[in-house]
Design a protein around this motif. Structure first.
Motif, PDB file in Angstrom:
ATOM      1  N   ARG A   1       0.823  -1.209   0.000  1.00 16.18           N
ATOM      2  CA  ARG A   1       0.000   0.000   0.000  1.00 16.18           C
ATOM      3  C   ARG A   1       0.858   1.260   0.000  1.00 16.18           C
ATOM      4  O   ARG A   1       0.531   2.240  -0.663  1.00 16.18           O
ATOM      5  N   ALA A   2       1.970   1.205   0.752  1.00 12.43           N
ATOM      6  CA  ALA A   2       2.872   2.362   0.776  1.00 12.43           C
ATOM      7  C   ALA A   2       3.399   2.629  -0.627  1.00 12.43           C
ATOM      8  O   ALA A   2       3.476   3.772  -1.068  1.00 12.43           O
ATOM      9  N   PHE A   3       3.709   1.550  -1.340  1.00 11.73           N
ATOM     10  CA  PHE A   3       4.189   1.719  -2.714  1.00 11.73           C
ATOM     11  C   PHE A   3       3.104   2.336  -3.592  1.00 11.73           C
ATOM     12  O   PHE A   3       3.343   3.294  -4.310  1.00 11.73           O
ATOM     13  N   LEU A   4       1.901   1.768  -3.495  1.00  4.78           N
ATOM     14  CA  LEU A   4       0.817   2.210  -4.375  1.00  4.78           C
ATOM     15  C   LEU A   4       0.354   3.630  -4.068  1.00  4.78           C
ATOM     16  O   LEU A   4      -0.034   4.366  -4.961  1.00  4.78           O
ATOM     17  N   THR A   5       0.397   4.020  -2.787  1.00 10.47           N
ATOM     18  CA  THR A   5      -0.149   5.332  -2.440  1.00 10.47           C
ATOM     19  C   THR A   5       0.915   6.423  -2.363  1.00 10.47           C
ATOM     20  O   THR A   5       0.603   7.593  -2.483  1.00 10.47           O
ATOM     21  N   ILE A   6       2.159   6.037  -2.146  1.00 12.89           N
ATOM     22  CA  ILE A   6       3.209   7.047  -1.983  1.00 12.89           C
ATOM     23  C   ILE A   6       4.248   6.979  -3.097  1.00 12.89           C
ATOM     24  O   ILE A   6       4.350   7.874  -3.935  1.00 12.89           O
ATOM     25  N   THR A   7       5.018   5.903  -3.121  1.00 14.29           N
ATOM     26  CA  THR A   7       6.156   5.821  -4.035  1.00 14.29           C
ATOM     27  C   THR A   7       5.734   5.941  -5.497  1.00 14.29           C
ATOM     28  O   THR A   7       6.271   6.745  -6.247  1.00 14.29           O
ATOM     29  N   PHE A   8       4.746   5.134  -5.877  1.00 12.68           N
ATOM     30  CA  PHE A   8       4.356   5.128  -7.289  1.00 12.68           C
ATOM     31  C   PHE A   8       3.860   6.492  -7.784  1.00 12.68           C
ATOM     32  O   PHE A   8       4.380   7.013  -8.769  1.00 12.68           O
ATOM     33  N   PRO A   9       2.882   7.097  -7.106  1.00 15.94           N
ATOM     34  CA  PRO A   9       2.415   8.403  -7.609  1.00 15.94           C
ATOM     35  C   PRO A   9       3.532   9.446  -7.667  1.00 15.94           C
ATOM     36  O   PRO A   9       3.606  10.216  -8.613  1.00 15.94           O
ATOM     37  N   LEU A  10       4.429   9.407  -6.665  1.00 18.48           N
ATOM     38  CA  LEU A  10       5.489  10.419  -6.644  1.00 18.48           C
ATOM     39  C   LEU A  10       6.527  10.174  -7.734  1.00 18.48           C
ATOM     40  O   LEU A  10       7.229  11.085  -8.144  1.00 18.48           O
ATOM     41  N   SER A  11       6.632   8.936  -8.210  1.00 17.14           N
ATOM     42  CA  SER A  11       7.642   8.645  -9.239  1.00 17.14           C
ATOM     43  C   SER A  11       7.085   8.927 -10.630  1.00 17.14           C
ATOM     44  O   SER A  11       7.802   8.819 -11.623  1.00 17.14           O
ATOM     45  N   LEU A  12       5.809   9.284 -10.707  1.00 23.23           N
ATOM     46  CA  LEU A  12       5.199   9.465 -12.028  1.00 23.23           C
ATOM     47  C   LEU A  12       5.843  10.572 -12.876  1.00 23.23           C
ATOM     48  O   LEU A  12       6.055  10.374 -14.064  1.00 23.23           O
ATOM     49  N   PRO A  13       6.137  11.740 -12.306  1.00 23.89           N
ATOM     50  CA  PRO A  13       6.736  12.771 -13.161  1.00 23.89           C
ATOM     51  C   PRO A  13       8.030  12.302 -13.833  1.00 23.89           C
ATOM     52  O   PRO A  13       8.219  12.504 -15.028  1.00 23.89           O
ATOM     53  N   GLY A  14       8.900  11.656 -13.059  1.00 26.22           N
ATOM     54  CA  GLY A  14      10.146  11.148 -13.635  1.00 26.22           C
ATOM     55  C   GLY A  14       9.870  10.072 -14.669  1.00 26.22           C
ATOM     56  O   GLY A  14      10.499  10.023 -15.726  1.00 26.22           O
ATOM     57  N   SER A  15       8.898   9.206 -14.379  1.00 27.93           N
ATOM     58  CA  SER A  15       8.566   8.132 -15.308  1.00 27.93           C
ATOM     59  C   SER A  15       7.989   8.706 -16.603  1.00 27.93           C
ATOM     60  O   SER A  15       8.170   8.144 -17.675  1.00 27.93           O
ATOM     61  N   TYR A  16       7.323   9.828 -16.478  1.00 29.76           N
ATOM     62  CA  TYR A  16       6.744  10.475 -17.648  1.00 29.76           C
ATOM     63  C   TYR A  16       7.845  10.921 -18.610  1.00 29.76           C
ATOM     64  O   TYR A  16       7.740  10.736 -19.830  1.00 29.76           O
ATOM     65  N   VAL A  17       8.914  11.482 -18.046  1.00 31.78           N
ATOM     66  CA  VAL A  17      10.063  11.869 -18.882  1.00 31.78           C
ATOM     67  C   VAL A  17      10.602  10.631 -19.595  1.00 31.78           C
ATOM     68  O   VAL A  17      10.869  10.653 -20.798  1.00 31.78           O
ATOM     69  N   ALA A  18      10.721   9.543 -18.832  1.00 31.51           N
ATOM     70  CA  ALA A  18      11.211   8.289 -19.410  1.00 31.51           C
ATOM     71  C   ALA A  18      10.295   7.833 -20.543  1.00 31.51           C
ATOM     72  O   ALA A  18      10.748   7.375 -21.594  1.00 31.51           O
ATOM     73  N   LEU A  19       8.998   7.984 -20.332  1.00 36.12           N
ATOM     74  CA  LEU A  19       8.021   7.575 -21.343  1.00 36.12           C
ATOM     75  C   LEU A  19       8.206   8.375 -22.635  1.00 36.12           C
ATOM     76  O   LEU A  19       8.224   7.819 -23.731  1.00 36.12           O
ATOM     77  N   LEU A  20       8.387   9.687 -22.484  1.00 37.69           N
ATOM     78  CA  LEU A  20       8.564  10.531 -23.675  1.00 37.69           C
ATOM     79  C   LEU A  20       9.815  10.132 -24.442  1.00 37.69           C
ATOM     80  O   LEU A  20       9.808  10.019 -25.664  1.00 37.69           O
ATOM     81  N   ILE A  21      10.914   9.901 -23.694  1.00 40.88           N
ATOM     82  CA  ILE A  21      12.156   9.476 -24.342  1.00 40.88           C
ATOM     83  C   ILE A  21      11.914   8.185 -25.109  1.00 40.88           C
ATOM     84  O   ILE A  21      12.328   8.029 -26.266  1.00 40.88           O
ATOM     85  N   THR A  22      11.200   7.249 -24.464  1.00 39.76           N
ATOM     86  CA  THR A  22      10.928   5.960 -25.097  1.00 39.76           C
ATOM     87  C   THR A  22      10.159   6.131 -26.401  1.00 39.76           C
ATOM     88  O   THR A  22      10.504   5.542 -27.426  1.00 39.76           O
ATOM     89  N   ILE A  23       9.120   6.958 -26.362  1.00 43.92           N
ATOM     90  CA  ILE A  23       8.304   7.139 -27.565  1.00 43.92           C
ATOM     91  C   ILE A  23       9.137   7.727 -28.698  1.00 43.92           C
ATOM     92  O   ILE A  23       9.098   7.253 -29.845  1.00 43.92           O
ATOM     93  N   VAL A  24       9.911   8.744 -28.367  1.00 44.89           N
ATOM     94  CA  VAL A  24      10.722   9.398 -29.393  1.00 44.89           C
ATOM     95  C   VAL A  24      11.681   8.396 -30.026  1.00 44.89           C
ATOM     96  O   VAL A  24      11.797   8.304 -31.247  1.00 44.89           O
ATOM     97  N   TRP A  25      12.349   7.605 -29.179  1.00 49.11           N
ATOM     98  CA  TRP A  25      13.282   6.626 -29.723  1.00 49.11           C
ATOM     99  C   TRP A  25      12.546   5.539 -30.505  1.00 49.11           C
ATOM    100  O   TRP A  25      13.034   5.077 -31.535  1.00 49.11           O
ATOM    101  N   ALA A  26      11.389   5.141 -30.006  1.00 47.02           N
ATOM    102  CA  ALA A  26      10.652   4.064 -30.664  1.00 47.02           C
ATOM    103  C   ALA A  26      10.186   4.502 -32.046  1.00 47.02           C
ATOM    104  O   ALA A  26      10.185   3.720 -32.994  1.00 47.02           O
TER     105      ALA A  26
END
Lengths: 307, 267, 366
Positions: A216-241
């Motif tokens: 629950r700590a992961f789902l309610t705290i860690t995961f949501p807070l890591s989303l902005p960084g993951s979003y950058v990763a997602l954009l990089i992935t799409i561009v490269w793909a």
């Protein structure tokens, strides 16, 4: 009143002098060529012929495009011709699959690295960077061997009685995706790992202290807070793909080609530089479009979350 | 109980990914020492014949030489642009600083096909086509943003008063830079150079577009072999590339003198 | 100390520094005499460090003059000024040994290797670090780093030594020792020194003279004794040492003396040399150690008050009382030495507080 000392004047000169190499490169080797690429895409193609080689001098019988012309015909041709349209749709489809798979692989791996102890962490980071330190052709070669009909993977699957006879793995969509993910994932994993490490670890401890389970700590705290960084990763992935080149070329088949592989095909095989440039520009346009759309949808959602 | 099952699944997943990341490379390396065109393990007939063939073939050796020339040029370009830019952004404030900084990093996010095609059209116009420089320029577009990032972090971490102290004791700005700042950021400079080398020596798409028969780099020679005729010779060629990378890594580590570095950063 | 015939080393005249719309230093002037240990103190953001950096050449002034031994320095680049600076972070070069650090300035001046070695040995023995020459800065303690930073600039025999909060990064105990060492060293070398700090205790113990800065202005210049005993502004009174200050109205008493009435209840009478305009607003400030407490009522009618002890702060050598006076509308601070370890009063005690006329400081400015 300002008293300007000699060193002040020197430093003001220095201030712009230091930027000159960057500006030189950006203007003459990056922005300039991109503009010129667009210009070339607006030339009229000089039909296709084997003896185009000889420079863009515009003389009869030579050149890769007709000098002095301005036309949108390359773009019209691209969007009207079913051949190009199919390639574009496949490029987007492949980018979608690759992005999904890359994120599914990268996030857990990044989290695994994040949770690992110091020694294991260093080891894992080296493992992740390793594909980037080596030649992508080496990886492609390794995969060609591994995925071959009599390769290790097929042998293992047959040996484990999962399949009765070898399946065709290489030169399929499967091998294209497997190799492209391998080429992109190191970036994605590193970016997400960095994002996770940037989080305040005490937040998670606080959540668990308040009675949340690890999950629950992961789902309610860690995961949501890591989303902005993951979003950058997602954009990089799409561009490269979207720019996938080596994977479809060396591990795909003629039906699995992308816009990027079409660029050298038009440029070198058909000696049609105008078309090659137009396609390169369309890839660029696609990237901008996707990044823009994502920024509008996901970007604003995440900004709201972290505001 | 439930927790430990979850943990095992987690570790299994990690193991699977580690395999995914390493196996293709391991296979490629094994192939380069294997006797045949197909990988049959286990075998006891390990051989160096592919490497012998690699080093005795003019075409491959020329490729290796070309690769080294291009990567050396790339290091020079990337370091000049990267170091000047990182220094500029650490030392001074600019009106459009934030935008320019982002712009300076964009080339690394631009796919190779785009950079390659756009430079190709320009190279023809300017007569640079077929020259090592244009390939190195293309490679440095990917390398200098990394150099900027690495050096920026390093420079931001430096105590600003170090350079001031040097100046206050009579050093000119240039003396202060060479006696204080540069030695302190040297590890990062070397890391940046290393990035540039690794990018350049392995890059293939830009080399494909911008190279000619005279400037063929190693990856550009590997490519058609890989496409039309699988032979462990490409594995040997790849092995050489990997070996080069490792040697450069070791030399860099040696130059940086990691032990000493740790010693004086423990303050 | 600062008599007329003494030589002026540093002359700061109408110095101003603007950062954009912000004026960090506002038209300040002061002199520094040969061999003097001058402190510039003030809270953070008061412009003291900016002033120091302008003198050293690390910032250029917006206007005004800086002269060292008569020579105008405004247009002299910092490496050409013969001014030594010790930074708050010490700024020791981490990639050079102590020896190399000390030799650095001499090397930049083109001094021969032999002469460099000799001078380095000399200054290192001065700061008692002869045995540490081969060490790297990371291998030194905070106090040792501090001494190397000092040795490194003393080796250049500068006209002027600038110290920017040199003790701020040390822990309390070491800071107290270094304070004495630094003062002794300064006297031994006889170097003219400008020391910037926000720590009033440092200033009071070490300075020949103190310059108090606030909000870009110089509020007061004087010896520690002058500045402590006769602050000319409320800010200076509050910044240096503890004090209790009150605002009151001036009046002339029936016996002809000037006095100040606070809250129409407490009457403060300073020494007779003070004179005020009737009904004008006056601040009075009284140091806690000058206040006496008693359980019995005193005979004097003025310079006394009553209150209830609100808090007792035990400091080992003495105690500090916070007393609610004037029906709890004001706070009076008083300290009491406790040679026998026992405080005379406890929280809740009703006390009479009284003090002498010459302990009252009156400030008529705002």
């Amino acid at each position: 009143m300002t008293i300007s000392t000699l060193s002040d004047r020197l430093s003001r000169y220095n201030k712009f002098f230091l930027l000159s190499p960057l500006l030189f490169f950006l203007i003459f080797f990056f922005a300039g060529p991109l503009l010129w690429l667009f210009r070339v895409s607006l030339y009229q193609s000089r039909g296709s012929s084997g003896f185009g080689i000889g420079g863009a001098d515009g003389k009869e019988g030579g050149g890769f495009y007709v000098e002095g012309t301005w036309t949108l015909e390359n773009y019209f041709k691209f969007f009207q011709d079913e051949y190009f349209r199919d390639i574009m749709f496949f490029t987007v489809e492949l980018a979608f699959i690759v992005t999904v798979v890359t994120m599914l692989v990268s996030y857990p791996m990044a989290y695994y690295i994040y949770k690992a102890g110091a020694k294991l962490k260093t080891f894992l980071l080296i493992i992740v960077i390793l594909p980037k330190l080596s030649n992508m052709l080496v990886l492609v070669y390794g995969l060609q061997i591994l995925l071959a009909n009599n390769g290790w993977i097929n042998k293992a699957l047959v040996g484990l009685n999962i399949i009765d006879e070898p399946v065709k793995l290489v030169y399929t969509l499967f091998s294209v995706v497997v190799s492209k993910v391998l080429l992109i994932a190191p970036y994605t994993i590193l970016v997400i790992t960095a994002a996770l490490h940037g989080l305040d670890r005490t937040l998670r401890d606080a959540a668990m202290g308040l009675g949340a389970s690890g999950t629950r700590a992961f789902l309610t705290i860690t995961f949501p807070l890591s989303l902005p960084g993951s979003y950058v990763a997602l954009l990089i992935t799409i561009v490269w793909a979207l720019g996938a080149f080596v994977s479809p070329l060396l591990l795909g088949n003629p039906d699995l080609q992308t816009l990027a592989t079409e660029v050298p095909k038009q440029t070198f095989e058909n000696v049609n530089w105008a078309m090659g440039s137009a396609i390169a520009f369309i890839i660029l346009g696609l990237m901008f479009l996707v990044v823009l759309v994502f920024n509008l949808i996901i970007g604003s959602a995440i900004k709201w979350r972290t505001a | 109980m439930k927790r430990s099952v979850g943990k095992i699944t987690f570790h299994l997943f990690g193991l699977l990914l580690i395999t995914y990341f390493t196996l293709p490379m391991v296979v490629a390396v094994l192939m380069s020492f294997g006797p045949s065109r197909f990988l049959r393990l286990p075998t006891n007939k390990w051989t160096l014949k592919w490497y012998v063939e690699f080093f005795s073939t003019t075409k491959w050796m020329d490729g290796l030489w070309n690769s080294l020339i291009v990567s050396s040029l790339t290091i020079v370009f990337a370091l000049i642009v990267g170091m000047a830019t990182a220094l500029a952004f650490t030392k001074y404030k600019y009106k459009w600083g934030a935008g320019l900084y982002t712009l300076s990093l964009t080339p690394v996010f631009t796919p190779a096909v785009i950079i390659a095609m756009s430079l190709l059209t320009v190279a023809y116009r300017t007569g640079m086509h077929g020259h090592y420089t244009i390939i190195a320029v293309a490679h440095s577009l990917w390398a200098f943003p990394l150099v900027i990032m690495v050096l920026k972090v390093s420079l931001d971490g430096l105590d600003k008063s170090l350079e001031e102290a040097a100046r206050g004791m009579g050093a000119t700005p240039i003396q202060a830079f060479f006696t204080v700042t540069l030695p302190l950021i040297m590890p990062s400079v070397l890391v940046g150079a290393l990035f540039a080398f690794i990018i350049s020596i392995n890059e293939f798409i830009m080399a494909l577009f911008l190279g000619t028969v005279d400037t063929e780099t190693l990856p550009r020679i590997i490519y058609p072999v890989l496409r039309y005729r699988l032979t462990p010779l490409v594995a040997a060629a790849s092995g050489v590339l990997m070996l080069l990378t490792v040697i450069v890594l070791l030399v860099a580590a040696r130059l940086v003198n990691l032990g000493k570095l740790v010693q004086y950063q423990r303050s | 100390m600062n008599t007329e015939e003494q030589k002026v080393v540093l002359e700061v005249k109408n110095l101003t520094k603007e950062f954009g719309d912000d004026t960090a230093v506002k038209n300040i002037s002061f002199d520094l005499y040969d061999g003097e240990f001058l402190f510039v103190i003030g809270p953070s953001g008061c412009g003291k460090t900016t002033t120091l950096r302008m003198i050293g050449g690390y910032e250029s002034p917006s206007s005004g003059e800086i002269r060292v031994r008569g020579q105008l320095l405004n247009n002299v680049p910092l490496e050409k000024r013969n001014i030594g600076m010790v930074f708050q972070s010490y700024a020791l070069f981490p990639h050079m040994t102590v020896q190399k650090n000390v030799e650095y300035g001499l090397r930049m001046r083109g001094v021969s290797k032999l002469a460099r070695k000799k001078k380095a040995a000399e200054v290192l023995s001065l700061v008692e670090l002869e045995d540490y020459a081969a060490r790297y800065p990371a291998q030194l303690s905070g106090g040792q780093k501090q001494r190397v930073a000092l040795a490194r600039v003393i080796a250049l025999e500068p006209d002027l030594l600038l110290l920017d909060e040199p003790l701020a990064n040390l822990d309390k105990r070491l800071r107290d020792t270094m304070r004495i060492e630094l003062k002794k060293l300064q006297e031994k070398v006889g170097i003219t020194t400008l020391y910037v700090t926000h720590d009033q205790e440092e200033a009071l113990t070490m300075a020949d003279r103190i310059v108090v800065m606030h909000d870009g202005n110089i509020l007061q210049v004087g010896s520690p004794k002058d500045v402590y005993n006769d602050p000319t502004s409320q800010f200076v009174a509050g910044f240096l040492g503890e004090t209790s200050s009150f605002q009151g109205k001036a009046r002339v008493a029936s016996d002809g003396f000037n006095e100040i009435v606070i809250d129409e209840a407490m009457i403060v009478r300073p020494i007779a040399t003070n004179s005020f305009q009737a009904e004008s607003s006056v601040f009075v400030s009284i140091r806690p150690e000058r206040i006496k407490l008693s359980k019995e009522k005193q005979t004097q009618e003025v310079n006394c008050t009553t209150g209830i002890i609100d808090f007792v702060s035990y400091l080992g050598s003495h105690v500090f009382y916070f007393i609610n006076i004037l029906n709890g509308t004001a706070l009076l601070k008083a300290s009491e030495p406790i040679p026998h370890g026992e405080a005379s009063f406890k929280v809740g005690d009703f006390v009479h507080a009284y003090w002498q006329e010459d302990n009252v400081v009156c400030i008529t400015d705002k």
